[in-house]
Design a protein around this motif. Structure first.
Motif, PDB file in Angstrom:
ATOM      1  N   LEU A 176      59.045 -11.246  36.619  1.00 17.12           N
ATOM      2  CA  LEU A 176      59.153 -10.410  37.809  1.00 17.12           C
ATOM      3  C   LEU A 176      57.846  -9.676  38.068  1.00 17.12           C
ATOM      4  O   LEU A 176      57.425  -9.519  39.225  1.00 17.12           O
ATOM      5  CB  LEU A 176      60.297  -9.404  37.635  1.00 17.12           C
ATOM      6  N   LEU A 177      57.183  -9.239  36.994  1.00 20.60           N
ATOM      7  CA  LEU A 177      55.913  -8.544  37.150  1.00 20.60           C
ATOM      8  C   LEU A 177      54.863  -9.443  37.793  1.00 20.60           C
ATOM      9  O   LEU A 177      54.111  -9.013  38.680  1.00 20.60           O
ATOM     10  CB  LEU A 177      55.417  -8.024  35.795  1.00 20.60           C
ATOM     11  N   SER A 178      54.801 -10.703  37.360  1.00 21.69           N
ATOM     12  CA  SER A 178      53.851 -11.649  37.963  1.00 21.69           C
ATOM     13  C   SER A 178      54.132 -11.816  39.451  1.00 21.69           C
ATOM     14  O   SER A 178      53.213 -11.892  40.272  1.00 21.69           O
ATOM     15  CB  SER A 178      53.926 -13.001  37.264  1.00 21.69           C
ATOM     16  N   MET A 179      55.403 -11.891  39.801  1.00 24.87           N
ATOM     17  CA  MET A 179      55.789 -12.002  41.212  1.00 24.87           C
ATOM     18  C   MET A 179      55.292 -10.781  41.990  1.00 24.87           C
ATOM     19  O   MET A 179      54.709 -10.905  43.071  1.00 24.87           O
ATOM     20  CB  MET A 179      57.313 -12.092  41.347  1.00 24.87           C
ATOM     21  N   ASN A 180      55.542  -9.604  41.433  1.00 25.40           N
ATOM     22  CA  ASN A 180      55.130  -8.375  42.115  1.00 25.40           C
ATOM     23  C   ASN A 180      53.614  -8.283  42.253  1.00 25.40           C
ATOM     24  O   ASN A 180      53.104  -7.787  43.260  1.00 25.40           O
ATOM     25  CB  ASN A 180      55.666  -7.157  41.363  1.00 25.40           C
ATOM     26  N   GLN A 181      52.894  -8.758  41.235  1.00 25.78           N
ATOM     27  CA  GLN A 181      51.431  -8.741  41.300  1.00 25.78           C
ATOM     28  C   GLN A 181      50.923  -9.671  42.394  1.00 25.78           C
ATOM     29  O   GLN A 181      49.969  -9.345  43.109  1.00 25.78           O
ATOM     30  CB  GLN A 181      50.846  -9.127  39.941  1.00 25.78           C
ATOM     31  N   MET A 182      51.565 -10.825  42.543  1.00 28.54           N
ATOM     32  CA  MET A 182      51.169 -11.746  43.611  1.00 28.54           C
ATOM     33  C   MET A 182      51.516 -11.192  44.982  1.00 28.54           C
ATOM     34  O   MET A 182      50.740 -11.314  45.936  1.00 28.54           O
ATOM     35  CB  MET A 182      51.815 -13.115  43.396  1.00 28.54           C
ATOM     36  N   LYS A 183      52.674 -10.562  45.100  1.00 31.67           N
ATOM     37  CA  LYS A 183      53.062  -9.969  46.387  1.00 31.67           C
ATOM     38  C   LYS A 183      52.082  -8.862  46.778  1.00 31.67           C
ATOM     39  O   LYS A 183      51.669  -8.749  47.939  1.00 31.67           O
ATOM     40  CB  LYS A 183      54.482  -9.416  46.305  1.00 31.67           C
TER      41      LYS A 183
ATOM     42  N   GLY B 142      50.229  -5.427  32.671  1.00 31.44           N
ATOM     43  CA  GLY B 142      49.671  -4.756  33.836  1.00 31.44           C
ATOM     44  C   GLY B 142      50.684  -4.091  34.728  1.00 31.44           C
ATOM     45  O   GLY B 142      51.870  -3.972  34.403  1.00 31.44           O
ATOM     46  N   GLU B 143      50.188  -3.670  35.893  1.00 26.57           N
ATOM     47  CA  GLU B 143      51.007  -3.042  36.925  1.00 26.57           C
ATOM     48  C   GLU B 143      50.996  -3.941  38.159  1.00 26.57           C
ATOM     49  O   GLU B 143      50.371  -4.995  38.164  1.00 26.57           O
ATOM     50  CB  GLU B 143      50.443  -1.653  37.280  1.00 26.57           C
ATOM     51  N   ASP B 144      51.666  -3.504  39.216  1.00 26.02           N
ATOM     52  CA  ASP B 144      51.733  -4.325  40.420  1.00 26.02           C
ATOM     53  C   ASP B 144      50.353  -4.621  41.001  1.00 26.02           C
ATOM     54  O   ASP B 144      50.117  -5.692  41.562  1.00 26.02           O
ATOM     55  CB  ASP B 144      52.592  -3.632  41.492  1.00 26.02           C
ATOM     56  N   ASP B 145      49.409  -3.685  40.869  1.00 23.83           N
ATOM     57  CA  ASP B 145      48.088  -3.865  41.478  1.00 23.83           C
ATOM     58  C   ASP B 145      47.071  -4.533  40.546  1.00 23.83           C
ATOM     59  O   ASP B 145      45.889  -4.631  40.880  1.00 23.83           O
ATOM     60  CB  ASP B 145      47.534  -2.521  41.939  1.00 23.83           C
ATOM     61  N   THR B 146      47.525  -5.005  39.381  1.00 26.23           N
ATOM     62  CA  THR B 146      46.587  -5.497  38.361  1.00 26.23           C
ATOM     63  C   THR B 146      45.795  -6.717  38.821  1.00 26.23           C
ATOM     64  O   THR B 146      44.596  -6.831  38.538  1.00 26.23           O
ATOM     65  CB  THR B 146      47.335  -5.810  37.053  1.00 26.23           C
ATOM     66  N   LEU B 147      46.414  -7.645  39.510  1.00 28.22           N
ATOM     67  CA  LEU B 147      45.699  -8.843  39.956  1.00 28.22           C
ATOM     68  C   LEU B 147      44.565  -8.473  40.911  1.00 28.22           C
ATOM     69  O   LEU B 147      43.448  -8.996  40.798  1.00 28.22           O
ATOM     70  CB  LEU B 147      46.676  -9.812  40.621  1.00 28.22           C
ATOM     71  N   VAL B 148      44.826  -7.549  41.818  1.00 28.86           N
ATOM     72  CA  VAL B 148      43.785  -7.092  42.744  1.00 28.86           C
ATOM     73  C   VAL B 148      42.696  -6.351  41.974  1.00 28.86           C
ATOM     74  O   VAL B 148      41.498  -6.528  42.225  1.00 28.86           O
ATOM     75  CB  VAL B 148      44.388  -6.187  43.832  1.00 28.86           C
ATOM     76  N   TYR B 149      43.109  -5.537  41.008  1.00 28.39           N
ATOM     77  CA  TYR B 149      42.130  -4.798  40.199  1.00 28.39           C
ATOM     78  C   TYR B 149      41.213  -5.762  39.443  1.00 28.39           C
ATOM     79  O   TYR B 149      39.989  -5.567  39.394  1.00 28.39           O
ATOM     80  CB  TYR B 149      42.857  -3.886  39.209  1.00 28.39           C
ATOM     81  N   ILE B 150      41.790  -6.811  38.869  1.00 31.09           N
ATOM     82  CA  ILE B 150      40.999  -7.786  38.112  1.00 31.09           C
ATOM     83  C   ILE B 150      39.997  -8.487  39.021  1.00 31.09           C
ATOM     84  O   ILE B 150      38.829  -8.659  38.670  1.00 31.09           O
ATOM     85  CB  ILE B 150      41.925  -8.821  37.420  1.00 31.09           C
ATOM     86  N   ARG B 151      40.469  -8.884  40.185  1.00 32.26           N
ATOM     87  CA  ARG B 151      39.566  -9.557  41.128  1.00 32.26           C
ATOM     88  C   ARG B 151      38.415  -8.645  41.517  1.00 32.26           C
ATOM     89  O   ARG B 151      37.251  -9.051  41.558  1.00 32.26           O
ATOM     90  CB  ARG B 151      40.362 -10.018  42.350  1.00 32.26           C
TER      91      ARG B 151
ATOM     92  N   SER C 111      53.253 -21.915  40.622  1.00 26.19           N
ATOM     93  CA  SER C 111      54.442 -22.766  40.603  1.00 26.19           C
ATOM     94  C   SER C 111      55.712 -21.947  40.790  1.00 26.19           C
ATOM     95  O   SER C 111      56.818 -22.466  40.704  1.00 26.19           O
ATOM     96  CB  SER C 111      54.518 -23.537  39.275  1.00 26.19           C
ATOM     97  N   SER C 112      55.537 -20.662  41.043  1.00 26.44           N
ATOM     98  CA  SER C 112      56.670 -19.772  41.278  1.00 26.44           C
ATOM     99  C   SER C 112      56.877 -19.577  42.774  1.00 26.44           C
ATOM    100  O   SER C 112      55.923 -19.627  43.553  1.00 26.44           O
ATOM    101  CB  SER C 112      56.429 -18.409  40.626  1.00 26.44           C
ATOM    102  N   CYS C 113      58.106 -19.347  43.167  1.00 26.17           N
ATOM    103  CA  CYS C 113      58.429 -19.051  44.559  1.00 26.17           C
ATOM    104  C   CYS C 113      58.669 -17.551  44.675  1.00 26.17           C
ATOM    105  O   CYS C 113      59.567 -17.006  44.033  1.00 26.17           O
ATOM    106  CB  CYS C 113      59.653 -19.837  45.017  1.00 26.17           C
ATOM    107  N   LEU C 114      57.857 -16.884  45.486  1.00 21.90           N
ATOM    108  CA  LEU C 114      57.903 -15.424  45.535  1.00 21.90           C
ATOM    109  C   LEU C 114      59.213 -14.880  46.095  1.00 21.90           C
ATOM    110  O   LEU C 114      59.605 -13.764  45.778  1.00 21.90           O
ATOM    111  CB  LEU C 114      56.737 -14.892  46.381  1.00 21.90           C
TER     112      LEU C 114
END
Length: 412
Positions: free
Chosen positions: A243-250, A396-405, A295-298
């Motif tokens: 669920l966390l990965s989904m939230n990070q992508m969203k 991470g948190e919801d904003d982690t993917l953006v933070y990493i980028r 490969s996940s559907c959000l």
């Protein structure tokens, strides 16, 4: 990324200004003779040791220092003392004579060192500059805290200032543009680093051709915002279904990322090769530099039932490995063509499968971005030296993917 060239009137100032840019990914070099070689991704801080000399000589040594750079493309900074001692006007004149099409933006604040500018006056830990010990400096005494007056003592160029209330107003962009068009030098108030960041961002957004002037922070924030504007391809492969990965992508999608969702069911059918080929053709047409393949559907609440795809000799782990194998191959094909600056993988099995297909024998560890999230360099194979960030699906948190980028694009 553009190199940064700092001309300071003393060595300690050159050192302290240069090192501020280290978190942005630069090699920082302080030089007290002359710059003989210019390398990429570097900050060069050159000390002229001109703070206490005559203004005419100060002008000459700064102009000669600029001439040794022979018009190198980059960000140029006239580093001034944090208490505004020295030959402020004459040294800035040398810059503006050498770069006749540029204007000077002066942000004299250094909040973490107690230097702030309000109503065009420099304060040191809240005290007016002329009331501090700097007024008693035997070589370079300062008898006023009015920043524009200190520059006017040695320059006749048009100079104006912008007060803090205007910096924080909705009209700041238009005020700055107007002052830029009418003056050679603009002094701008700032009390906090957030003010300096805003000033720098506005300069970049307006595409102003400037020399940064200040004790260090303004050049750091200006350079950071310039880097944010540069193209940087960040491509990710996410096999994690948490669920966390989904939230990070969203969250990433809401902040500019393109999330390309693969159909896991089609990946597992007999026609998967044609399906992935069609996906490849679609993906390579996407013009977004922040691209995530998953490969996940959000929008699906239920996870794929791997048991449905198992034959008599298989277990769900085998099906999961098969999905990772096929999406990793697609990702390899995409990055072979796109040549991103950095790749990102989330999910341990996904990362292993990607590295296997990338023919890598290992990773050179560079940084821990956040706990359990590592930035590395790929070793071996056709993608050797490519930056990679790997992260577990539950980190991470919801904003982690953006933070990493943003970390990879700009730095800390």
């Amino acid at each position: 990324m553009k190199n940064v060239f700092i001309i300071a009137d003393d060595t300690t100032g050159a050192n302290s200004s240069a090192i501020l840019n280290k978190p942005l990914g630069y090699n920082c070099v302080s030089i007290y003779t002359k710059i003989n070689e210019v390398k990429e991704n570097s900050v060069y801080a050159l000390s002229t040791n001109s703070r206490g000399i005559e203004k005419e000589q100060a002008y000459k040594v700064v102009k000669e220092s600029l001439e040794t750079l022979k018009g190198e493309d980059g960000i140029y900074n006239k580093r001034v003392d944090s208490t505004l001692r020295g030959n402020l006007g004459s040294e800035l004149d040398a810059f503006l004579d050498y770069f006749p099409n540029k204007k000077a933006i002066v942000v004299a604040s250094f909040p973490s060192s107690g230097r702030t500018c309000e109503n065009n006056k420099l304060l040191v830990f809240g005290e007016l500059l002329e009331k501090t010990d700097v007024a008693k400096d035997p070589k370079c005494p300062v008898h006023t805290s009015v920043v524009t007056d200190l520059f006017k003592q040695q320059t006749s160029r048009k100079i104006d200032n912008i007060i803090l209330n205007d910096v924080r107003s909705d009209k700041f962009s238009s005020i700055l543009k107007d002052k830029y068009n009418k003056n050679d030098i603009i002094v701008i108030d700032a009390k906090h680093n957030s003010d300096i960041d805003l000033i720098a961002k506005t300069c970049v957004d307006l595409n102003l051709d400037i020399i940064t002037v200040g004790p260090g922070p303004f050049t750091y924030y200006y350079t950071k915002n310039c880097k944010m504007k540069e193209a940087y391809k960040f491509y990710g492969l996410i096999g994690s279904v948490t669920l966390l990965s989904m939230n990070q992508m969203k969250y990433a999608q809401q902040h500019g990322a393109y999330i390309y969702e693969l159909d896991a069911h089609k990946i597992l059918t007999e026609g998967y090769e044609q399906y992935l080929d069609d996906c490849y053709k679609e993906i390579i047409q996407i013009s977004n530099d922040f691209l995530i393949i998953t490969s996940s559907c959000l929008n699906k609440k239920s996870k794929l039932d791997l048991n449905k795809y198992c034959n008599n000799t298989q277990i769900p782990e085998d099906i999961s490995n098969l999905i990772n194998n096929r999406i990793a191959k697609l990702f390899i094909d995409v990055i072979t063509l796109a040549k991103p600056n950095c790749v990102y993988t989330s999910g341990g099995d996904t990362t292993v499968e990607f590295l296997k297909q990338a023919e890598s024998f290992g990773l050179q560890m560079n940084n821990q971005i956040i706990p359990l999230t590592v930035e590395s360099t790929i070793l071996g194979g056709p993608f050797a030296n490519l930056k990679i960030v790997s992260k577990g699906g539950l980190i991470g948190e919801d904003d982690t993917l953006v933070y990493i980028r943003n970390f990879m694009k700009v730095g800390m």
